[in-house]
Design a protein around this motif. Structure first.
Motif, PDB file in Angstrom:
ATOM      1  N   PHE A 181      -8.410   1.129   2.884  1.00  0.00           N
ATOM      2  CA  PHE A 181      -9.881   1.623   2.963  1.00  0.00           C
ATOM      3  C   PHE A 181     -10.660   0.279   3.126  1.00  0.00           C
ATOM      4  CE2 PHE A 181      -7.783   5.554   1.553  1.00  0.00           C
ATOM      5  CZ  PHE A 181      -8.472   6.437   2.005  1.00  0.00           C
ATOM      6  N   PRO A 182     -10.858  -0.190   4.332  1.00  0.00           N
ATOM      7  CA  PRO A 182     -11.683  -1.494   4.353  1.00  0.00           C
ATOM      8  C   PRO A 182     -13.063  -1.521   3.431  1.00  0.00           C
ATOM      9  CG  PRO A 182     -11.131  -0.674   6.382  1.00  0.00           C
ATOM     10  CD  PRO A 182     -10.580   0.182   5.541  1.00  0.00           C
ATOM     11  N   GLU A 183     -13.963  -0.271   3.690  1.00  0.00           N
ATOM     12  CA  GLU A 183     -15.085  -0.489   3.170  1.00  0.00           C
ATOM     13  C   GLU A 183     -14.981  -0.393   1.740  1.00  0.00           C
ATOM     14  OE1 GLU A 183     -17.200   2.283   6.769  1.00  0.00           O
ATOM     15  OE2 GLU A 183     -15.909   2.948   5.260  1.00  0.00           O
ATOM     16  N   LEU A 184     -13.909   0.305   1.274  1.00  0.00           N
ATOM     17  CA  LEU A 184     -13.668   0.226  -0.375  1.00  0.00           C
ATOM     18  C   LEU A 184     -12.819  -0.732  -0.951  1.00  0.00           C
ATOM     19  CD1 LEU A 184     -13.138   4.274  -0.579  1.00  0.00           C
ATOM     20  CD2 LEU A 184     -15.266   2.943  -1.156  1.00  0.00           C
ATOM     21  N   GLU A 185     -12.336  -1.669  -0.034  1.00  0.00           N
ATOM     22  CA  GLU A 185     -11.662  -2.866  -0.527  1.00  0.00           C
ATOM     23  C   GLU A 185     -10.267  -2.309  -1.075  1.00  0.00           C
ATOM     24  OE1 GLU A 185     -13.948  -5.485  -2.401  1.00  0.00           O
ATOM     25  OE2 GLU A 185     -15.299  -5.777  -0.783  1.00  0.00           O
ATOM     26  N   ILE A 186      -9.535  -1.290  -0.575  1.00  0.00           N
ATOM     27  CA  ILE A 186      -8.480  -0.818  -1.196  1.00  0.00           C
ATOM     28  C   ILE A 186      -7.352  -1.059   0.017  1.00  0.00           C
ATOM     29  CG2 ILE A 186      -7.144   1.380  -1.657  1.00  0.00           C
ATOM     30  CD1 ILE A 186      -9.632   2.616  -2.363  1.00  0.00           C
ATOM     31  N   ASP A 187      -6.273  -1.788  -0.517  1.00  0.00           N
ATOM     32  CA  ASP A 187      -5.193  -2.202   0.233  1.00  0.00           C
ATOM     33  C   ASP A 187      -3.892  -1.565  -0.299  1.00  0.00           C
ATOM     34  OD1 ASP A 187      -6.947  -3.862   1.959  1.00  0.00           O
ATOM     35  OD2 ASP A 187      -6.454  -5.672   0.433  1.00  0.00           O
ATOM     36  N   ASN A 188      -3.267  -1.331   0.608  1.00  0.00           N
ATOM     37  CA  ASN A 188      -1.694  -0.762   0.399  1.00  0.00           C
ATOM     38  C   ASN A 188      -1.508   0.468  -0.502  1.00  0.00           C
ATOM     39  OD1 ASN A 188      -0.776  -2.999   1.987  1.00  0.00           O
ATOM     40  ND2 ASN A 188      -0.766  -4.315   0.406  1.00  0.00           N
ATOM     41  N   LEU A 189      -2.140   1.406  -0.118  1.00  0.00           N
ATOM     42  CA  LEU A 189      -2.079   2.737  -1.014  1.00  0.00           C
ATOM     43  C   LEU A 189      -0.959   3.604  -0.134  1.00  0.00           C
ATOM     44  CD1 LEU A 189      -3.386   3.805  -3.383  1.00  0.00           C
ATOM     45  CD2 LEU A 189      -5.026   5.152  -1.757  1.00  0.00           C
ATOM     46  N   ILE A 190      -0.091   4.198  -1.115  1.00  0.00           N
ATOM     47  CA  ILE A 190       0.796   5.053  -0.369  1.00  0.00           C
ATOM     48  C   ILE A 190       0.258   6.511  -0.296  1.00  0.00           C
ATOM     49  CG2 ILE A 190       3.056   6.023  -0.362  1.00  0.00           C
ATOM     50  CD1 ILE A 190       4.254   3.510  -1.846  1.00  0.00           C
ATOM     51  N   ALA A 191       0.422   6.876   0.962  1.00  0.00           N
ATOM     52  CA  ALA A 191      -0.363   8.487   0.989  1.00  0.00           C
ATOM     53  C   ALA A 191       0.735   9.385   1.665  1.00  0.00           C
ATOM     54  CB  ALA A 191      -1.460   8.156   2.168  1.00  0.00           C
ATOM     55  N   LYS A 192       0.590  10.501   0.958  1.00  0.00           N
ATOM     56  CA  LYS A 192       1.401  11.647   1.716  1.00  0.00           C
ATOM     57  C   LYS A 192       0.676  12.124   3.023  1.00  0.00           C
ATOM     58  CE  LYS A 192       3.725  15.768   0.493  1.00  0.00           C
ATOM     59  NZ  LYS A 192       3.903  16.961  -0.419  1.00  0.00           N
ATOM     60  N   VAL A 193       1.390  12.352   4.017  1.00  0.00           N
ATOM     61  CA  VAL A 193       0.807  13.250   5.098  1.00  0.00           C
ATOM     62  C   VAL A 193       1.144  14.720   4.894  1.00  0.00           C
ATOM     63  CG1 VAL A 193       0.773  13.550   7.640  1.00  0.00           C
ATOM     64  CG2 VAL A 193       1.196  11.194   6.432  1.00  0.00           C
ATOM     65  N   ASP A 194      -0.119  15.421   4.958  1.00  0.00           N
ATOM     66  CA  ASP A 194       0.026  16.836   4.688  1.00  0.00           C
ATOM     67  C   ASP A 194      -0.779  17.853   5.610  1.00  0.00           C
ATOM     68  OD1 ASP A 194      -0.031  19.406   3.702  1.00  0.00           O
ATOM     69  OD2 ASP A 194      -0.606  18.856   1.592  1.00  0.00           O
ATOM     70  N   SER A 195      -0.021  18.251   6.564  1.00  0.00           N
ATOM     71  CA  SER A 195      -0.763  18.976   7.647  1.00  0.00           C
ATOM     72  C   SER A 195      -1.359  20.201   7.365  1.00  0.00           C
ATOM     73  CB  SER A 195       0.041  19.168   8.873  1.00  0.00           C
ATOM     74  OG  SER A 195       1.285  19.734   8.449  1.00  0.00           O
ATOM     75  N   GLY A 196      -0.908  20.704   6.130  1.00  0.00           N
ATOM     76  CA  GLY A 196      -1.515  21.964   5.324  1.00  0.00           C
ATOM     77  C   GLY A 196      -2.725  21.734   4.836  1.00  0.00           C
ATOM     78  N   ALA A 197      -3.110  20.461   4.381  1.00  0.00           N
ATOM     79  CA  ALA A 197      -4.275  20.417   3.659  1.00  0.00           C
ATOM     80  C   ALA A 197      -5.550  20.163   4.789  1.00  0.00           C
ATOM     81  CB  ALA A 197      -4.248  18.972   2.877  1.00  0.00           C
ATOM     82  N   LYS A 198      -6.437  20.823   4.665  1.00  0.00           N
ATOM     83  CA  LYS A 198      -7.738  20.681   5.605  1.00  0.00           C
ATOM     84  C   LYS A 198      -8.262  19.092   5.604  1.00  0.00           C
ATOM     85  CE  LYS A 198     -12.049  22.882   6.777  1.00  0.00           C
ATOM     86  NZ  LYS A 198     -12.969  24.035   6.648  1.00  0.00           N
ATOM     87  N   THR A 199      -8.596  19.162   4.355  1.00  0.00           N
ATOM     88  CA  THR A 199      -9.260  17.877   4.025  1.00  0.00           C
ATOM     89  C   THR A 199      -8.514  16.719   3.274  1.00  0.00           C
ATOM     90  OG1 THR A 199     -11.312  19.047   3.791  1.00  0.00           O
ATOM     91  CG2 THR A 199     -11.413  16.694   3.245  1.00  0.00           C
ATOM     92  N   SER A 200      -8.493  15.344   3.630  1.00  0.00           N
ATOM     93  CA  SER A 200      -8.019  14.342   2.938  1.00  0.00           C
ATOM     94  C   SER A 200      -8.528  14.181   1.596  1.00  0.00           C
ATOM     95  CB  SER A 200      -7.857  13.147   3.778  1.00  0.00           C
ATOM     96  OG  SER A 200      -7.575  13.013   4.681  1.00  0.00           O
ATOM     97  N   ALA A 201      -7.739  13.643   0.508  1.00  0.00           N
ATOM     98  CA  ALA A 201      -7.910  13.557  -0.794  1.00  0.00           C
ATOM     99  C   ALA A 201      -7.543  12.400  -1.629  1.00  0.00           C
ATOM    100  CB  ALA A 201      -7.374  14.723  -1.580  1.00  0.00           C
ATOM    101  N   LEU A 202      -8.420  11.760  -2.136  1.00  0.00           N
ATOM    102  CA  LEU A 202      -8.238  10.480  -2.634  1.00  0.00           C
ATOM    103  C   LEU A 202      -7.974  10.554  -4.278  1.00  0.00           C
ATOM    104  CD1 LEU A 202      -7.592   7.450  -2.639  1.00  0.00           C
ATOM    105  CD2 LEU A 202     -10.049   7.407  -2.559  1.00  0.00           C
ATOM    106  N   HIS A 203      -7.269  10.208  -5.127  1.00  0.00           N
ATOM    107  CA  HIS A 203      -6.852  10.200  -6.481  1.00  0.00           C
ATOM    108  C   HIS A 203      -8.442   9.601  -7.093  1.00  0.00           C
ATOM    109  CE1 HIS A 203      -5.777   9.975 -10.516  1.00  0.00           C
ATOM    110  NE2 HIS A 203      -5.669   8.663 -10.590  1.00  0.00           N
TER     111      HIS A 203
END
Length: 149
Positions: free
Chosen positions: A19-41
């Motif tokens: 997330f360049p705007e948030l200055e977050i690098d190298n975060l592992i994300a699970k891809v979930d086609s069942g989720a409507k919206t993306s979610a961040l911890h």
């Protein structure tokens, strides 16, 4: 934006994201086609104002399986809405908009903030991002490679 299946970017069932705007690098994300919206911890989430604009401040454990490292982030608040989790439980979540970089491919989308401490992955990539030119190959993992940061 890709217009046919051959133009789509292939993702594995999990990917490295930034997330360049948030200055977050190298975060592992699970891809979930069942989720409507993306979610961040996010935890210790608190709304505040910058002038007349609503913002949100939150903490994040950016390293998978490591609760010792924590960063504090701020983002402009986009919305607050009820979201159903995978168990069908409704939760009122803060929503931000951010640019997500997956394998050099940047997409802007809504991200809900929720405590994912009990989940293996700190990030979930939902359909709101996937429909912007991605296909998922569940046989692959890290199909886009690790960012060079």
């Amino acid at each position: 934006m890709p217009t046919n299946e051959s133009d789509q970017i292939i993702l594995g069932w999990r990917e490295w994201v930034e997330f360049p705007e948030l200055e977050i690098d190298n975060l592992i994300a699970k891809v979930d086609s069942g989720a409507k919206t993306s979610a961040l911890h996010a935890y210790h989430v608190e709304p505040f104002n910058k002038g007349d604009t609503p913002w949100v401040r939150f903490k994040l454990h950016p390293i998978q399986d490591n609760n010792e490292v924590s960063i504090t982030l701020e983002a402009k608040l986009s919305d607050r809405r009820h979201v159903s989790d995978s168990g069908g439980h409704k939760e009122l979540r803060y929503v931000i908009e951010a640019v997500m970089n997956i394998g050099g491919h940047e997409r802007r989308g809504e991200i809900t903030l929720t405590d994912r401490d009990s989940m293996k992955y700190r990030m979930l990539i939902g359909r709101n991002i996937l429909k912007q030119g991605f296909l998922v190959n569940a046989k692959q993992s890290f199909a886009c490679g690790k960012p060079e940061t």
